[in-house]
Design a protein around this motif. Structure first.
Motif: not given
Length: 123
Positions: A32-42
């Motif tokens: 839970g230290l970073v929360e990268p975004s995700r593309t539609g393909g995860k």
């Protein structure tokens, strides 16, 4: 100039730029230290803000010997301090505006080179 929070970097690019293993980035996400975004393909996408946060995590763990639980506490405290500083600035601005509108009495008493503002924050 691109947006500081715009997700643009793939995990492989971030790992290469920061000289760390992609698995380390995945661990930071699990913790839970970073929360990268995700593309539609995860696929994970990191922003410049994420990179700066990861650099701070690396400094804390590598240079200062802080474990990941400690890093989590430090990052949460830093976020809280940043929120409070923003709130203090907003309150100062509001008080200064109120002072301009009501010049007969001052709402902020100034002494020396600093202001004291007390906030009773009940959450």
């Amino acid at each position: 100039m691109e947006n500081y929070e715009e997700p643009v970097y793939l995990i492989s690019v971030v790992a290469k730029v920061l000289s760390i293993h992609p698995q380390t980035l995945r661990q930071y996400e699990r913790e839970g230290l970073v929360e990268p975004s995700r593309t539609g393909g995860k696929m994970r996408l990191y922003s410049q803000k994420d990179l700066d946060r990861i650099k701070m995590i690396l400094r804390l763990t590598r240079d200062l010997g802080v474990n990941l639980a400690g890093v989590d506490v430090i990052l949460r405290l830093k976020e809280q301090i940043d929120e409070y500083e923003a709130l203090v600035e907003e309150l100062k601005s509001n008080l200064e505006q109120a002072n301009k509108e009501n010049t007969k009495r001052s709402l902020v008493k100034r002494k020396d080179s600093f202001d004291l503002i007390f906030l009773n924050d009940k959450k």
